[in-house]
Design a protein around this motif. Structure first.
Motif, PDB file in Angstrom:
ATOM      1  N   LYS A  26     -23.055   5.536  18.040  1.00 30.57           N
ATOM      2  CA  LYS A  26     -22.755   6.569  17.045  1.00 30.57           C
ATOM      3  C   LYS A  26     -22.913   7.956  17.660  1.00 30.57           C
ATOM      4  O   LYS A  26     -22.067   8.845  17.450  1.00 30.57           O
ATOM      5  CB  LYS A  26     -23.688   6.421  15.851  1.00 30.57           C
TER       6      LYS A  26
ATOM      7  N   PRO B 194     -17.029   4.905   7.818  1.00 25.19           N
ATOM      8  CA  PRO B 194     -17.977   4.769   6.706  1.00 25.19           C
ATOM      9  C   PRO B 194     -19.297   4.134   7.116  1.00 25.19           C
ATOM     10  O   PRO B 194     -20.342   4.437   6.541  1.00 25.19           O
ATOM     11  CB  PRO B 194     -17.220   3.878   5.702  1.00 25.19           C
ATOM     12  N   SER B 195     -19.280   3.259   8.112  1.00 23.84           N
ATOM     13  CA  SER B 195     -20.517   2.574   8.505  1.00 23.84           C
ATOM     14  C   SER B 195     -21.507   3.506   9.193  1.00 23.84           C
ATOM     15  O   SER B 195     -22.708   3.219   9.246  1.00 23.84           O
ATOM     16  CB  SER B 195     -20.195   1.404   9.437  1.00 23.84           C
TER      17      SER B 195
ATOM     18  N   ALA C  44     -22.665   6.271   8.272  1.00 23.75           N
ATOM     19  CA  ALA C  44     -23.638   6.865   7.343  1.00 23.75           C
ATOM     20  C   ALA C  44     -24.904   6.021   7.247  1.00 23.75           C
ATOM     21  O   ALA C  44     -25.985   6.538   6.940  1.00 23.75           O
ATOM     22  CB  ALA C  44     -23.008   7.030   5.965  1.00 23.75           C
ATOM     23  N   GLU C  45     -24.788   4.732   7.505  1.00 25.69           N
ATOM     24  CA  GLU C  45     -25.934   3.829   7.392  1.00 25.69           C
ATOM     25  C   GLU C  45     -26.703   3.709   8.705  1.00 25.69           C
ATOM     26  O   GLU C  45     -27.772   3.097   8.738  1.00 25.69           O
ATOM     27  CB  GLU C  45     -25.459   2.446   6.964  1.00 25.69           C
ATOM     28  N   ILE C  46     -26.181   4.302   9.771  1.00 27.82           N
ATOM     29  CA  ILE C  46     -26.811   4.178  11.089  1.00 27.82           C
ATOM     30  C   ILE C  46     -27.737   5.365  11.319  1.00 27.82           C
ATOM     31  O   ILE C  46     -27.320   6.516  11.154  1.00 27.82           O
ATOM     32  CB  ILE C  46     -25.743   4.118  12.190  1.00 27.82           C
ATOM     33  N   PRO C  47     -28.985   5.153  11.695  1.00 23.77           N
ATOM     34  CA  PRO C  47     -29.905   6.271  11.951  1.00 23.77           C
ATOM     35  C   PRO C  47     -29.400   7.150  13.093  1.00 23.77           C
ATOM     36  O   PRO C  47     -28.604   6.728  13.934  1.00 23.77           O
ATOM     37  CB  PRO C  47     -31.219   5.573  12.331  1.00 23.77           C
ATOM     38  N   ASP C  48     -29.890   8.388  13.121  1.00 25.87           N
ATOM     39  CA  ASP C  48     -29.548   9.301  14.206  1.00 25.87           C
ATOM     40  C   ASP C  48     -30.371   8.967  15.447  1.00 25.87           C
ATOM     41  O   ASP C  48     -31.457   8.387  15.370  1.00 25.87           O
ATOM     42  CB  ASP C  48     -29.813  10.744  13.780  1.00 25.87           C
TER      43      ASP C  48
END
Length: 535
Positions: free
Chosen positions: A49, A64-65, A67-71
């Protein structure tokens, strides 16, 4: 000396590694999901990401996926390089696998094939050191017939993979030391960067390269210009390679690398490990932790040959100038430094280890090369015997001992499958295993769930385990088929119908209040999983 490939040995070598790859294809679906696999995969996804947001932000924002992945910043695993994890994430997308069962099976096969490539590098090191492709195959064969490494080559993304990259860097180092050209310096720099981007412990390669380049110059002073010129290219290329392949370093290379290195060397947890029958903090391990673990998990034949190899090298080193004047003598010194240096560093600096000695797997090729050095010395001593009866007798005895020991290892690996990761070399194993952690990868949880679902026909089955091993139960679910996963309900032990008892932090038998175990998974008589029906 280097071995030039010829048709006479391309076929046996190709057959060996071809069969090795096919063996993995036949076995890769047998292993469970290891303790760290989900975390390692998530680390790769987080970095994917980050790379996407840096290189193609407009496209990345439309995913869209994401948004669910941490930074990336704030992730607890920034001290782990992702040179290997990032391609695995991309491979999942290319292969279009989405269900966790397919995802982890794909990853397990990929790890095995990567480790086969690492075994080929170890073969090349052996062929070079002993001047023979046959001896190179002996080294590679001993690596394959190392039970714990064999099992972990299917699910341990870190240690066996890093071992292969480290061995590759040693191989390119030897190539550069033989011919210090800019091309070989470039290859070595890339190999070192790849090793560092797998584990920060790879930085050991830089001082090793500097030290052995200096040693070469002592005996090849007329080549100092070639060494200095190519070495001037090596250091900056290594640094650039490390930064390019490690996204966490992009914004602040020096500070972030120092932070990652310090984080790696100062483990955050005060976790307990079961060692010699006692629970010991990983922050206060005794000096003998690593040597003892290496000894009790390595086949006794290999340890015996290693002792002979060390004796042969030490004897040669008693005449240091004569020893080091030979390229093979300097190669043996490199093997000693490769094996002994990291072990001494762990002891002197009180480094944190856990899960046995897996963090030191990268020294194992040096161990095997020294063991084969011992075997070669015994072979040469036998070959020069003048007494025909003595030569015949010792030949038969040696052949029988080697054959029986190797056959025992092969049989144990077959019988213990797919739990070769619980192999102990010191009999009786049922007693030895009580002194150490057993299935610390928690692979047996998969077998436990499969047994329960096969013997209980209820539409939903409440299953519990110890709080500390709850992740192991969750990992076990990942390789079940979707209909099987739908039947499992993870609950606290006081609400469970079945209780999975593991033995990582629970070396003693479970209390009588659980009742008799309805199923036990044992490895060579040693229990690694017990299932209790609570009510």
């Amino acid at each position: 000396m280097p071995v030039t490939p010829t048709l006479s040995h391309r076929w046996p070598v190709g057959a060996f590694f071809g069969l090795l790859a096919l063996l993995g294809v036949a076995l890769y679906q047998d292993y469970g999901v290891g303790w760290d696999e989900q975390v390692d995969r998530l680390n790769g996804i987080i970095n994917a990401k980050y790379v996407a947001m840096k290189l193609a932000p407009e496209i990345a924002r439309r995913q869209p996926s994401f948004a669910e992945i941490p930074d990336l910043h704030g992730s607890q695993d920034t001290d782990h390089g992702v040179l290997y994890q990032l391609p695995l994430v991309l491979l999942e997308k290319v292969a279009r696998v989405e269900d966790t069962r397919d995802v982890y099976f794909l990853r397990h096969l990929t790890i095995w094939l990567t480790c086969v490539a690492g075994t080929w590098v170890v073969y090349r090191l052996g062929a070079w050191r002993f001047g023979s492709w046959q001896w190179g195959l002996v080294v590679a064969g001993l690596l394959v017939l190392s039970p714990r490494l064999f099992a972990e080559s299917f699910y341990n993304y870190k240690d066996p993979v890093f071992m292969g990259f480290f061995a590759l860097a040693i191989y390119t180092m030897l190539g550069w030391l033989r011919q210090p050209t800019w091309q070989r310096a470039t290859l070595h720099a890339l190999a070192c960067a790849a090793a560092i981007d797998n584990r920060t412990m790879g930085v050991l390669l830089v001082p090793m390269t500097i030290s052995f380049a200096g040693l070469e110059l002592m005996f090849r002073r007329n080549e100092w210009q070639r060494f200095i010129g190519s070495f001037a290219l090596y250091l900056p290329l290594t640094a650039v390679g490390v930064v390019l392949a490690w996204p966490y370093l992009w914004e602040n290379p020096v500070e972030n690398f120092v932070e990652a290195f310090q984080s790696f060397s100062r483990y955050r947890s005060d976790m307990l490990t079961h060692y010699l029958g006692q629970d010991v903090s990983v922050q206060a391990l005794p000096w003998h932790y690593a040597p003892i673990w290496i000894f009790v998990t390595t086949p006794l034949l290999y340890s015996g040959l290693f002792a002979v190899g060390i004796g042969v090298v030490v004897r040669a080193a008693l005449r240091p100038l004569h020893w080091l004047a030979s390229p093979m003598g300097r190669a043996d010194l490199l093997l000693l430094a490769w094996f002994i240096g990291p072990v001494l560093a762990v002891i002197v600096f009180h480094s944190v280890l856990y899960d046995g000695w897996r963090h030191l797997y990268f020294i194992y090729p040096a161990f095997l090369l020294l063991a084969v050095r011992g075997l070669q010395a015994l072979w040469q001593a036998w070959h020069h015997l003048h007494s025909a009866p003595l030569k015949k007798t010792t030949g038969w005895v040696g052949t029988v001992v080697l054959g029986v020991c190797l056959a025992h290892t092969v049989v144990r690996m077959a019988l213990d499958h797919p739990y070769q990761n619980v192999y102990f070399s010191i009999p009786p194993v049922a007693t030895t295993g009580m002194l150490f952690e057993r299935d610390y990868w928690a692979l047996s949880g998969r077998r436990g769930l499969e047994w329960i679902l096969a013997h209980d026909t209820a539409s939903t089955v409440p299953i519990g385990t110890d709080a500390r091993t709850r992740l192991a139960l969750h990992n076990a679910l990942l390789l079940l088929s979707p209909p099987q996963r739908a039947r499992v309900r993870m609950v606290p032990p006081n609400q469970a119908l079945y209780f999975l008892g593991t033995y990582r932090w629970h070396p003693e038998a479970y209390p009588n209040s659980y009742g008799p175990a309805v199923f036990e998974q044992r490895v060579n008589g040693l229990p690694i999983l017990s299932i209790f029906r609570l009510r």
